[in-house]
Write a protein that holds these residues in place. Structure first.
Motif, PDB file in Angstrom:
ATOM      1  N   LEU A 188       0.834  -1.202   0.000  1.00  0.00           N
ATOM      2  CA  LEU A 188       0.000   0.000   0.000  1.00  0.00           C
ATOM      3  C   LEU A 188       0.872   1.257   0.000  1.00  0.00           C
ATOM      4  O   LEU A 188       1.788   1.398   0.798  1.00  0.00           O
ATOM      5  N   ARG A 189       0.576   2.171  -0.939  1.00  0.00           N
ATOM      6  CA  ARG A 189       1.294   3.450  -0.993  1.00  0.00           C
ATOM      7  C   ARG A 189       0.504   4.575  -0.359  1.00  0.00           C
ATOM      8  O   ARG A 189       1.052   5.430   0.327  1.00  0.00           O
ATOM      9  N   LYS A 190      -0.800   4.610  -0.588  1.00  0.00           N
ATOM     10  CA  LYS A 190      -1.621   5.655   0.016  1.00  0.00           C
ATOM     11  C   LYS A 190      -3.081   5.231  -0.004  1.00  0.00           C
ATOM     12  O   LYS A 190      -3.478   4.334  -0.746  1.00  0.00           O
ATOM     13  N   VAL A 191      -3.879   5.906   0.824  1.00  0.00           N
ATOM     14  CA  VAL A 191      -5.331   5.732   0.860  1.00  0.00           C
ATOM     15  C   VAL A 191      -5.948   7.111   0.646  1.00  0.00           C
ATOM     16  O   VAL A 191      -5.556   8.084   1.311  1.00  0.00           O
ATOM     17  N   VAL A 192      -6.897   7.191  -0.285  1.00  0.00           N
ATOM     18  CA  VAL A 192      -7.516   8.465  -0.634  1.00  0.00           C
ATOM     19  C   VAL A 192      -9.015   8.403  -0.340  1.00  0.00           C
ATOM     20  O   VAL A 192      -9.709   7.526  -0.858  1.00  0.00           O
ATOM     21  N   LEU A 193      -9.499   9.306   0.484  1.00  0.00           N
ATOM     22  CA  LEU A 193     -10.918   9.378   0.836  1.00  0.00           C
ATOM     23  C   LEU A 193     -11.548  10.584   0.161  1.00  0.00           C
ATOM     24  O   LEU A 193     -11.009  11.701   0.228  1.00  0.00           O
ATOM     25  N   TYR A 194     -12.690  10.362  -0.489  1.00  0.00           N
ATOM     26  CA  TYR A 194     -13.468  11.454  -1.077  1.00  0.00           C
ATOM     27  C   TYR A 194     -14.875  11.379  -0.502  1.00  0.00           C
ATOM     28  O   TYR A 194     -15.466  10.296  -0.442  1.00  0.00           O
ATOM     29  N   ARG A 195     -15.405  12.512  -0.084  1.00  0.00           N
ATOM     30  CA  ARG A 195     -16.751  12.525   0.503  1.00  0.00           C
ATOM     31  C   ARG A 195     -17.494  13.762   0.031  1.00  0.00           C
ATOM     32  O   ARG A 195     -16.912  14.831  -0.093  1.00  0.00           O
ATOM     33  N   GLU A 196     -18.791  13.598  -0.227  1.00  0.00           N
ATOM     34  CA  GLU A 196     -19.597  14.744  -0.621  1.00  0.00           C
ATOM     35  C   GLU A 196     -21.001  14.610  -0.063  1.00  0.00           C
ATOM     36  O   GLU A 196     -21.476  13.503   0.237  1.00  0.00           O
ATOM     37  N   ALA A 197     -21.671  15.756   0.070  1.00  0.00           N
ATOM     38  CA  ALA A 197     -23.061  15.795   0.523  1.00  0.00           C
ATOM     39  C   ALA A 197     -23.801  16.822  -0.319  1.00  0.00           C
ATOM     40  O   ALA A 197     -23.328  17.947  -0.492  1.00  0.00           O
ATOM     41  N   VAL A 198     -24.954  16.434  -0.854  1.00  0.00           N
ATOM     42  CA  VAL A 198     -25.776  17.345  -1.646  1.00  0.00           C
ATOM     43  C   VAL A 198     -26.597  18.212  -0.697  1.00  0.00           C
ATOM     44  O   VAL A 198     -27.352  17.689   0.131  1.00  0.00           O
ATOM     45  N   VAL A 199     -26.461  19.514  -0.824  1.00  0.00           N
ATOM     46  CA  VAL A 199     -27.204  20.442   0.026  1.00  0.00           C
ATOM     47  C   VAL A 199     -28.500  20.858  -0.656  1.00  0.00           C
ATOM     48  O   VAL A 199     -29.566  20.874  -0.043  1.00  0.00           O
ATOM     49  N   THR A 200     -28.397  21.219  -1.946  1.00  0.00           N
ATOM     50  CA  THR A 200     -29.595  21.539  -2.723  1.00  0.00           C
ATOM     51  C   THR A 200     -29.461  20.921  -4.105  1.00  0.00           C
ATOM     52  O   THR A 200     -28.361  20.727  -4.620  1.00  0.00           O
ATOM     53  N   GLU A 201     -30.586  20.606  -4.702  1.00  0.00           N
ATOM     54  CA  GLU A 201     -30.647  20.083  -6.071  1.00  0.00           C
ATOM     55  C   GLU A 201     -31.893  20.672  -6.713  1.00  0.00           C
ATOM     56  O   GLU A 201     -32.987  20.589  -6.141  1.00  0.00           O
ATOM     57  N   GLY A 202     -31.724  21.304  -7.875  1.00  0.00           N
ATOM     58  CA  GLY A 202     -32.861  21.937  -8.508  1.00  0.00           C
ATOM     59  C   GLY A 202     -33.431  23.084  -7.697  1.00  0.00           C
ATOM     60  O   GLY A 202     -34.617  23.408  -7.809  1.00  0.00           O
ATOM     61  N   GLY A 203     -32.606  23.661  -6.837  1.00  0.00           N
ATOM     62  CA  GLY A 203     -33.030  24.813  -6.057  1.00  0.00           C
ATOM     63  C   GLY A 203     -33.688  24.490  -4.728  1.00  0.00           C
ATOM     64  O   GLY A 203     -34.028  25.401  -3.976  1.00  0.00           O
ATOM     65  N   THR A 204     -33.868  23.212  -4.422  1.00  0.00           N
ATOM     66  CA  THR A 204     -34.482  22.850  -3.135  1.00  0.00           C
ATOM     67  C   THR A 204     -33.665  21.773  -2.437  1.00  0.00           C
ATOM     68  O   THR A 204     -32.907  21.035  -3.078  1.00  0.00           O
ATOM     69  N   SER A 205     -33.835  21.669  -1.139  1.00  0.00           N
ATOM     70  CA  SER A 205     -33.113  20.662  -0.365  1.00  0.00           C
ATOM     71  C   SER A 205     -33.786  19.303  -0.506  1.00  0.00           C
ATOM     72  O   SER A 205     -35.021  19.221  -0.477  1.00  0.00           O
ATOM     73  N   PRO A 206     -33.020  18.227  -0.670  1.00  0.00           N
ATOM     74  CA  PRO A 206     -33.613  16.895  -0.751  1.00  0.00           C
ATOM     75  C   PRO A 206     -34.350  16.531   0.528  1.00  0.00           C
ATOM     76  O   PRO A 206     -33.957  16.928   1.626  1.00  0.00           O
ATOM     77  N   ALA A 207     -35.427  15.763   0.370  1.00  0.00           N
ATOM     78  CA  ALA A 207     -36.154  15.296   1.549  1.00  0.00           C
ATOM     79  C   ALA A 207     -35.296  14.357   2.381  1.00  0.00           C
ATOM     80  O   ALA A 207     -35.416  14.300   3.603  1.00  0.00           O
TER      81      ALA A 207
END
Length: 206
Positions: free
Chosen positions: A12-31
């Protein structure tokens, strides 16, 4: 086995973590706002320079379980535990000196897939992507529901990229997950679908 011992065993040379969260989509917040994450392990390719007839199973049986535990452990830490994970996927990127089969050996056998499924408490077959590429190429990893693969709301993707990997003699192995569905899912599901056939749509298709 300690993590540093595991890292040495798989190269193993490295571990890469990617994370994201959608705040709004189409102008509104997801339910049901969801977080997505991918964890990539950049490791040496143990089969570089070997014949295309070489049996890959000895290294697979040793290395793949270590990767499954490492990657799912990091995913669970990033997404809040196994109870939060609703969708999953896996991927491999082989460096230019390797074979596509080298990536498959690390993600397409029970030594990785069965363990990843167990660690994430899923039942579905894990959807996947694999390719051979130079360092820095983006790979789109598909996800679907970990228990109900036909649940359309959880058909989604996450992109993963390691800027300096894989090098020619490396493999990048990825585990990815989501805590929920796409934002604002509303295309129905198999339980609510009408019966659609060529015959039933003849007027529309003519």
């Amino acid at each position: 086995m300690q993590e540093d011992e595991s890292a040495a065993l798989v190269g193993l040379r490295k571990v890469v973590l990617y994370r994201e969260a959608v705040v709004t989509e189409g102008g509104t917040s997801p339910a049901h706002p969801a977080q997505q994450a991918s964890v990539a392990a950049v490791m040496r390719n143990p089969w570089i320079g070997t014949s295309t007839s070489r049996d890959l199973s000895p290294e697979t049986a040793t290395i793949a379980p270590i990767l499954a535990r490492l990657l799912t452990g990091r995913l669970l830490d990033a997404l809040g535990g196994v109870g939060s994970v609703e969708a999953f996927g896996k991927a491999a990127i082989v460096g230019s000196a390797g074979e596509i089969e080298h990536g498959g050996a690390l993600i397409h056998t029970p030594y990785f897939g069965n363990l990843m499924r167990e660690f994430l408490e899923g039942e579905s077959i894990i959807c996947f992507a694999d390719t051979r590429a130079d360092a820095g190429q983006t790979l789109v990893v598909p996800l679907w529901h970990k228990n109900h693969a036909a649940t359309r709301s959880h058909y989604q993707t996450i992109s993963t990229r390691v800027p300096d990997g894989p090098r020619a003699d490396e493999i990048v192995v990825v585990a990815a997950a989501s805590t929920g569905p796409r934002p604002h899912p509303r295309i129905g599901d198999r339980t609510t679908d009408p019966a659609v056939t060529v015959k039933s749509l003849e007027s529309a298709l003519s």
